[in-house]
Each structure stands twice: as structure tokens, then as C-alpha cells.
Scaffold this motif. Structure first.
Motif, mmCIF file in Angstrom:
data_model
loop_
_atom_site.group_PDB
_atom_site.id
_atom_site.type_symbol
_atom_site.label_atom_id
_atom_site.label_comp_id
_atom_site.label_asym_id
_atom_site.label_seq_id
_atom_site.Cartn_x
_atom_site.Cartn_y
_atom_site.Cartn_z
ATOM 1 N N LEU A 127 43.249 36.578 43.690
ATOM 2 C CA LEU A 127 43.098 36.197 42.279
ATOM 3 C C LEU A 127 41.896 36.827 41.594
ATOM 4 O O LEU A 127 41.904 37.073 40.403
ATOM 5 C CB LEU A 127 42.914 34.688 42.177
ATOM 6 C CG LEU A 127 44.128 33.800 42.243
ATOM 7 C CD1 LEU A 127 43.699 32.351 42.099
ATOM 8 C CD2 LEU A 127 45.090 34.167 41.129
ATOM 9 N N MET A 128 40.832 37.032 42.365
ATOM 10 C CA MET A 128 39.554 37.400 41.762
ATOM 11 C C MET A 128 39.228 38.872 41.986
ATOM 12 O O MET A 128 39.492 39.412 43.065
ATOM 13 C CB MET A 128 38.430 36.552 42.377
ATOM 14 C CG MET A 128 38.606 35.057 42.177
ATOM 15 S SD MET A 128 38.379 34.590 40.439
ATOM 16 C CE MET A 128 39.156 32.967 40.423
ATOM 17 N N ASP A 129 38.613 39.495 40.975
ATOM 18 C CA ASP A 129 38.110 40.849 41.209
ATOM 19 C C ASP A 129 36.796 40.734 41.996
ATOM 20 O O ASP A 129 36.318 39.620 42.255
ATOM 21 C CB ASP A 129 37.979 41.640 39.896
ATOM 22 C CG ASP A 129 36.865 41.132 38.984
ATOM 23 O OD1 ASP A 129 35.921 40.471 39.473
ATOM 24 O OD2 ASP A 129 36.935 41.422 37.774
ATOM 25 N N GLU A 132 33.926 38.655 40.380
ATOM 26 C CA GLU A 132 34.244 37.221 40.304
ATOM 27 C C GLU A 132 34.169 36.584 41.685
ATOM 28 O O GLU A 132 33.642 35.473 41.848
ATOM 29 C CB GLU A 132 35.644 37.033 39.712
ATOM 30 C CG GLU A 132 35.738 37.446 38.255
ATOM 31 C CD GLU A 132 37.149 37.783 37.791
ATOM 32 O OE1 GLU A 132 37.313 38.060 36.588
ATOM 33 O OE2 GLU A 132 38.080 37.794 38.621
ATOM 34 N N ASN A 222 33.392 34.742 34.220
ATOM 35 C CA ASN A 222 34.774 35.226 34.282
ATOM 36 C C ASN A 222 35.612 34.482 35.320
ATOM 37 O O ASN A 222 36.793 34.206 35.087
ATOM 38 C CB ASN A 222 34.801 36.727 34.591
ATOM 39 C CG ASN A 222 34.277 37.546 33.421
ATOM 40 O OD1 ASN A 222 34.161 37.040 32.299
ATOM 41 N ND2 ASN A 222 33.937 38.802 33.677
ATOM 42 N N SER A 223 34.991 34.172 36.465
ATOM 43 C CA SER A 223 35.765 33.475 37.494
ATOM 44 C C SER A 223 36.133 32.061 37.030
ATOM 45 O O SER A 223 37.246 31.594 37.256
ATOM 46 C CB SER A 223 34.991 33.424 38.818
ATOM 47 O OG SER A 223 33.830 32.634 38.687
ATOM 48 N N ASP A 225 36.435 31.132 33.872
ATOM 49 C CA ASP A 225 37.444 31.343 32.831
ATOM 50 C C ASP A 225 38.827 31.529 33.436
ATOM 51 O O ASP A 225 39.817 31.002 32.946
ATOM 52 C CB ASP A 225 37.109 32.609 32.029
ATOM 53 C CG ASP A 225 36.348 32.277 30.753
ATOM 54 O OD1 ASP A 225 36.374 31.096 30.351
ATOM 55 O OD2 ASP A 225 35.728 33.189 30.180
ATOM 56 N N LYS A 226 38.869 32.325 34.489
ATOM 57 C CA LYS A 226 40.145 32.640 35.126
ATOM 58 C C LYS A 226 40.803 31.370 35.663
ATOM 59 O O LYS A 226 42.003 31.172 35.513
ATOM 60 C CB LYS A 226 39.913 33.649 36.251
ATOM 61 C CG LYS A 226 41.153 34.388 36.660
ATOM 62 C CD LYS A 226 40.824 35.534 37.607
ATOM 63 C CE LYS A 226 40.926 36.899 36.945
ATOM 64 N NZ LYS A 226 40.690 37.988 37.898
ATOM 65 N N GLU A 229 42.172 29.413 32.766
ATOM 66 C CA GLU A 229 43.403 30.056 32.291
ATOM 67 C C GLU A 229 44.594 29.711 33.171
ATOM 68 O O GLU A 229 45.672 29.366 32.693
ATOM 69 C CB GLU A 229 43.224 31.591 32.268
ATOM 70 C CG GLU A 229 42.557 32.115 31.022
ATOM 71 C CD GLU A 229 43.186 31.548 29.756
ATOM 72 O OE1 GLU A 229 44.413 31.684 29.596
ATOM 73 O OE2 GLU A 229 42.449 30.946 28.937
ATOM 74 N N LEU A 230 44.388 29.822 34.475
ATOM 75 C CA LEU A 230 45.477 29.551 35.422
ATOM 76 C C LEU A 230 45.997 28.130 35.293
ATOM 77 O O LEU A 230 47.186 27.872 35.450
ATOM 78 C CB LEU A 230 44.998 29.797 36.851
ATOM 79 C CG LEU A 230 44.889 31.262 37.243
ATOM 80 C CD1 LEU A 230 44.044 31.407 38.494
ATOM 81 C CD2 LEU A 230 46.273 31.857 37.455
#
Ligand SMILES: [Zn+2]
Length: 271
Positions: A127-129, A132, A222-223, A225-226, A229-230
Motif C-alpha cells: 500500500l505504501m511507497d 510512507e 501522506n501515509s 492521508d492514505k 482515503e482507503l
């Protein structure tokens, strides 16, 4: 944050790990009620003392148990190689030696144990770059550095002791835990509910960790936020209940973004 990660496990089952293996937090097919365990622990907290050395031993035993009961990715695999590359040169946190492993499981999670063991679950890596992921690892290390994990571990052990280990309830030295008791301790501490203050401080640590090791200062924001969002995606209804226990995730993300903005502004001024 852990609860928040776990809640995506069901939604992502099909999309992530082909093996469909869940991390082993459950003993004998029974789901562990971590909340109940932790509450039970509070009742006997006064009767039992666990010193730091004993907690360290419990941490080591817990991680050994986890490593033995979960599929660990070899360094030659895609997951293993990625984590190895990202953590190259990151050897300690405030003097505590660190070691990193990936579990090839479908839970969206990561945890850090008091002995410096960091365990990242493959579904989270999907899931994470990189930035993140490292922010989340920094966040988990923050819980260890701030001794949140130590307290969670202690509570988990005390809860187990309350049920089973009569010796411990008498205030004796740490009783050797049986396999199933150890499993319960692991379940309770990896699923520990930290306070908002503890989460905020762990977020700060995640941010500082990224800056220190050359990752994106926005990684933490960002992590978070992700994950928010999910929780709003197609499978939101399945995660709604658990997500409602983390109403402050958006606030945490905003807070970390502000922090990164401020950091970048200073960087620009100094240029
Ligand atoms: Zn956390």
C-alpha cells in the motif's frame, strides 16, 4: 495506528498477498479480546512488579514467538530486499539496536517491539511507497523509544498473569509463559490502543525519523492521508466500525502536513 492498519486487512485480502496468510495473533482459532485483556491487567497491576529486565525478556520471547509463527520473507525476495534496502544503515534508535523483518501476511500492519525488533507486514508494503513506509516504521519505533510499547507489553503480561500465571500474581519473578500465554501477550501488545497523546508523539517521531534518514518529510502526513482515503473507498462499510474508533486520523495527517510545510519553509530560507 495499529487498529487503523488492521481494519484494512479484510478489504485488501484479494488485492495483496496471494497466499492469503494472516498474521498469527490468534490461538486455537479464538480471537483474542485485547481490550478485555488490558482491562484485566489493570486490576492486578499493583500486585505484580515487572522490572525492565523482565520486560526485555518478555519482548524477546514475544518476537521469537511471532517469527516462529509467521512466514518471514527472505532477503532475496522482493519484500525482503526492499525493506533491507530502505533500512540500510539504520542500526539503532537512541542506542537500542534495531532489526527488521517482513512477514508475508495479508494484515495491513507493522509493529516495533521493546527489544528493537521491527516487523512490517507485506500488505502494508503493497500500500505504501518507500517514504510512507519509512514514516510508519519511524512511528512504530517512536512507540518503543517513548516506552509506550513497554507499558503495553507489561499490561498484556499482567492480563495474562491475571488469568493463568498464579506465580506472577503472588508478586514473584516473571513466570515462564506457556506457548498459548505468550500468544495472548503478543496479541494484546501488538493490538495495543495507545492514547491520542502517544499517537501524536509517535507521529512526531515518524516525521523526525524521515528527515534524519533522508526520506520525504511529507511521508508521515501522506501515509495517514492514505489510510483515511482507503477508509472511504468501496469497502468503507466493512471498515467503518473500526475506523470510527480513530476519529482523529485526519487531524493527525493535517498536523503532520503542517509540520512538513514548516520544515520545508526553513529549508528554503537556508538555501
Ligand atoms: Zn501508533
Amino acid at each position: 495506528m495499529k487498529k487503523l492498519f488492521l481494519l484494512f486487512a479484510a478489504a485488501l485480502l484479494a488485492a495483496t498477498c496471494p497466499a492469503g496468510v494472516f498474521a498469527q495473533f490468534k490461538i486455537g482459532g479464538k480471537k483474542i479480546d485485547a481490550g478485555k485483556l488490558l482491562n484485566a491487567g489493570k486490576d492486578v497491576a499493583k500486585a505484580v512488579t515487572l522490572n525492565d529486565e523482565e520486560i526485555a525478556r518478555l519482548s524477546r520471547e514475544s518476537v521469537e514467538w511471532m517469527d516462529a509463527n509467521n512466514p518471514v520473507a527472505a532477503d532475496s525476495t522482493t519484500y525482503g530486499a526492499r525493506l533491507k534496502r530502505l533500512t540500510e544503515g539504520i542500526t539503532d534508535a537512541d542506542g537500542l539496536p534495531l532489526n527488521f523483518k517482513v512477514y508475508l501476511v495479508t494484515d495491513v500492519n507493522a509493529f516495533a517491539c521493546g527489544d528493537g525488533s521491527i516487523r512490517v507486514f507485506a500488505a502494508l508494503m503493497d500500500l505504501m511507497d518507500d517514504d510512507e513506509l519509512m514514516a510508519i516504521i519511524g512511528h512504530e519505533i517512536g512507540h518503543v523509544v517513548h516506552a509506550d510499547t513497554k507499558h503495553a507489553m507489561k499490561n498484556a503480561y499482567l492480563a495474562s498473569a491475571a488469568r493463568n500465571a498464579a506465580g506472577a500474581a503472588e508478586g514473584s519473578a516473571l513466570a515462564r509463559l506457556s506457548e498459548s500465554q505468550l500468544g495472548k501477550v503478543v496479541a494484546a501488545f501488538t493490538d495495543a490502543q495507545f492514547s491520542q497523546k502517544q499517537e501524536y508523539e509517535a507521529d512526531e517521531h515518524g516525521f523526525e525519523f524521515c528527515v534524519k534518514h533522508g526520506f520525504d518529510p511529507y511521508g508521515m502526513a501522506n501515509s495517514l492521508d492514505k489510510l483515511v482515503e482507503l477508509s472511504k473507498g468501496a469497502k468503507a462499510s466493512t471498515v467503518q466500525k473500526m475506523f470510527s474508533s480513530h476519529p482523529d486520523s485526519e487531524k493527525r495527517a493535517a498536523r503532520m502536513k503542517e509540520k512538513a510545510d514548516a520544515y520545508m519553509a526553513v529549508q528554503r530560507q537556508n538555501r
